[in-house]
Design an enzyme around this catalytic site. Structure first.
Site, PDB file in Angstrom:
ATOM      1  N   THR A   1      15.773  62.893   8.377  1.00  0.00           N
ATOM      2  CA  THR A   1      14.377  62.898   8.817  1.00  0.00           C
ATOM      3  C   THR A   1      13.473  62.951   7.580  1.00  0.00           C
ATOM      4  OG1 THR A   1      14.088  65.289   8.808  1.00  0.00           O
ATOM      5  CG2 THR A   1      15.096  64.342  10.760  1.00  0.00           C
ATOM      6  N   SER A   2      12.171  62.983   7.808  1.00  0.00           N
ATOM      7  CA  SER A   2      11.276  63.339   6.707  1.00  0.00           C
ATOM      8  C   SER A   2      10.494  64.583   7.133  1.00  0.00           C
ATOM      9  CB  SER A   2      10.343  62.177   6.365  1.00  0.00           C
ATOM     10  OG  SER A   2       9.628  61.797   7.515  1.00  0.00           O
TER      11      SER A   2
ATOM     12  N   VAL B   1      16.816  61.740  -4.777  1.00  0.00           N
ATOM     13  CA  VAL B   1      16.240  61.183  -6.005  1.00  0.00           C
ATOM     14  C   VAL B   1      16.937  59.855  -6.304  1.00  0.00           C
ATOM     15  CG1 VAL B   1      15.758  61.561  -8.455  1.00  0.00           C
ATOM     16  CG2 VAL B   1      15.893  63.522  -6.904  1.00  0.00           C
TER      17      VAL B   1
ATOM     18  N   LYS C   1      10.547  64.677  -6.023  1.00  0.00           N
ATOM     19  CA  LYS C   1      11.833  64.360  -6.671  1.00  0.00           C
ATOM     20  C   LYS C   1      12.005  65.191  -7.940  1.00  0.00           C
ATOM     21  CE  LYS C   1      11.508  59.718  -4.798  1.00  0.00           C
ATOM     22  NZ  LYS C   1      11.213  58.304  -5.040  1.00  0.00           N
TER      23      LYS C   1
ATOM     24  N   GLY D   1       5.058  47.070   2.976  1.00  0.00           N
ATOM     25  CA  GLY D   1       5.734  48.280   3.467  1.00  0.00           C
ATOM     26  C   GLY D   1       6.267  49.168   2.358  1.00  0.00           C
TER      27      GLY D   1
ATOM     28  N   GLU E   1       3.539  54.444   1.705  1.00  0.00           N
ATOM     29  CA  GLU E   1       3.377  55.155   2.972  1.00  0.00           C
ATOM     30  C   GLU E   1       2.163  54.576   3.677  1.00  0.00           C
ATOM     31  OE1 GLU E   1       5.443  57.808   4.023  1.00  0.00           O
ATOM     32  OE2 GLU E   1       6.642  57.172   2.320  1.00  0.00           O
TER      33      GLU E   1
END
Lengths: 358, 358
Positions: free
Chosen positions: B98-99, B149, B222, B204, B207
């Protein structure tokens, strides 16, 4: 009370082997605590002599070897080495940091008796395909050899990752010799070929006979390992290798050879000058694909990954089904006892994780 | 008769999650044979719904999800997710693709109950240091996050190798954003800043709000993971991050923001033109060292590793005690669902090797 005793047996306490022993000693306690192990160095052998103790060689003896004391005839000889290795208490890791062309039988004995094997020695894997195959026939993750290509650079494990995750490697291309990298960088700077070779020899970059490097044989050994890893049943004679000197020079002694190479100076100078006018340079490039393997001098744009290389660095460029439009590139020093020993040590840690289990 | 049943539980069947499910299905049989396992996908959940079956979700259902069918309210809701995860049969792997900024509790539940955890989700590791520390407190090799990363590039495991083999990382430097790599390459080619951002958004690469990228927040996440891996107890506010637009633009809606960024065109054009005269270019460079972390626009010689970068590639340059004179460099595409899924799958294979043991 430690749950498992891990025996480590080393063949070849040379430059790499000594650095490795130091790393093992320095990190022993942490590893033992992290992985609930009792780590013992149970054997250290060179081609003539060795010391062996199933309960672990005394740290003073190991330290003596690390600090330069060589094994002498006071210690036992290597005659019964296969016997010692097959009875080395398990779990056990046999490490080959020699450059021996004949360690194959010993490695096989170790695998057969249930040991893990770690090599920085390219020769067993680069001899006949049947030997390579045999060494891999004792099960998954029993033999590790990260440092046979690019020393400590993560080359072998990147190939393994591609293979294990179901990617398809379409091409591996790169410069796999720090020695030839140094020579080509110097040629690019305008130094005559003969001077480049002399200097590389003087700095200890070449083998004592520089033809070992200039013939491409050292690169060919690395390439054959990569080719076989991606499933090619290939032999040394299947690889197209370009020598960097005429075959007529093969008959000379090293001294004679060093005397005649200035005859090549003009040819190399002209080649590099012409390439320079096209904003290009030359690299000694090895290429592996399903179509076959080639190792040869190749013209490369100066702003390309290959052309941008400098000094003794190695570069490895992976083109795969997933890394198709843009390759995965690894670059850095691909030789040296300290980075090589660290790579061998990392293979040992991978094995320790497997032994530790859950 | 298989010796061990391995349960796999997935949070987030999005772009990466679906590719991962495909990889697991494609390689299931080989893995089962190689490692004597019976692999079952026991749960698939998004933020609202999910399916769960301790004996393994039916392959047709998994295939439906892979081929684009989303989870619906026909299936169970995520209310009792922690309970399901803690009772997921062991050995078990929880995967977070997920984010989500709030998956921390679920990950912790999984670790606490003895599961392994694999993340491509940066957020839990990039939130407070105490959360990072907590997630690592359940023992060695219990949590894996290679793809946080550089996606599939071997970055995290290279850091781990340095740490485990006793090397000292002096500096990690590089370009960690494919989006900003694309924008900087286009700026170098003379395209106005506003056009670069528009195009990156259209393709794309950014974001939905491009400020997420242009503010450096994505890179900062990261960098904080790498910093913490090398032992720094660092928080987000300790990182010096340069935004690529003035803070006064923060108040705008996305549409308004896209309308005003052309005001920055001239400034960027002049900067790149001046650098070009010095045979240099600009990159968005992040740097980690014991002294601290910085993320900012940096001038780089065109023939340097940083300056030679092109398009959306990432580059990561490691300077360590062992790789001191010449760094270890990794370069390649650092984003994309397929390479990310492959990286997650490789973490799963690492865990399978540990579970398999000897």
């Amino acid at each position: 009370m430690k749950s498992k005793k891990l025996s480590i047996f080393l063949l070849g306490p040379g430059n790499v082997g000594k650095e490795l022993l130091k790393l093992i000693i320095e990190n022993k306690l942490t590893l033992e605590q992290n992985y609930d192990l009792d780590i013992r160095i149970t054997g250290i052998f060179n081609s003539k002599y060795g010391i062996n103790n199933k309960e672990g060689i005394h740290p003073d003896q190991v330290n003596n070897i690390c600090s330069g004391l060589t094994l002498t005839s006071d210690t036992i000889t290597s005659d019964n080495l296969p016997n010692l290795i097959s009875h080395n208490p398990k779990p056990s890791i046999l490490i080959d940091t020699t450059s021996s062309p004949v360690s194959f039988d010993i490695l096989l004995t170790a695998l057969k008796s249930g040991s893990f094997v770690v090599l920085s020695n390219k020769r067993p894997l680069a001899s006949s395909y049947s030997v390579f195959h045999k060494l891999h026939s004792y099960g998954l993750n029993r033999i590790f050899y990260e440092t046979t290509v690019g020393a400590g650079l993560p080359v072998i494990r990147t190939v393994n990752t591609f293979m294990e995750t179901g990617d398809e490697i379409l091409e591996i291309k790169g410069c796999f010799s720090g020695t030839l990298g140094f020579i080509f960088s110097s040629l690019e700077d305008g130094m005559p070929f003969s001077k480049c070779v002399e200097q590389a020899k003087k700095m200890g970059y070449t083998e004592s006979d520089p033809r070992e490097d200039l013939s491409g044989q050292d690169v060919a050994r690395k390439i054959i390992i990569l080719s076989r890893m991606i499933g090619m049943e290939i032999e040394m004679e299947d690889i197209e290798v370009q020598k960097l000197y005429p075959s007529s020079f093969d008959k000379y002694t090293v001294k004679e050879f060093m005397g005649v190479i200035s005859k090549l100076d003009k040819k190399y100078q002209e080649k590099f000058q012409k390439a320079n006018k096209r904003n290009n340079t030359f690299r000694y490039v090895a290429k592996v694909s399903k179509k076959g393997c080639t190792i040869k001098m190749t013209e490369a744009a100066k702003n390309s990954d290959l052309g941008n290389l400098s000094g003794p660095d190695n570069i490895i460029i992976f083109k795969t089904k997933r890394y198709f439009d843009r390759p995965l590139v690894i670059k850095g020093p691909g030789a040296g006892p300290i980075v090589t020993a660290a790579g061998v040590f990392d293979d040992i840690i991978s094995i320790i994780k497997i032994i530790h289990g859950v």
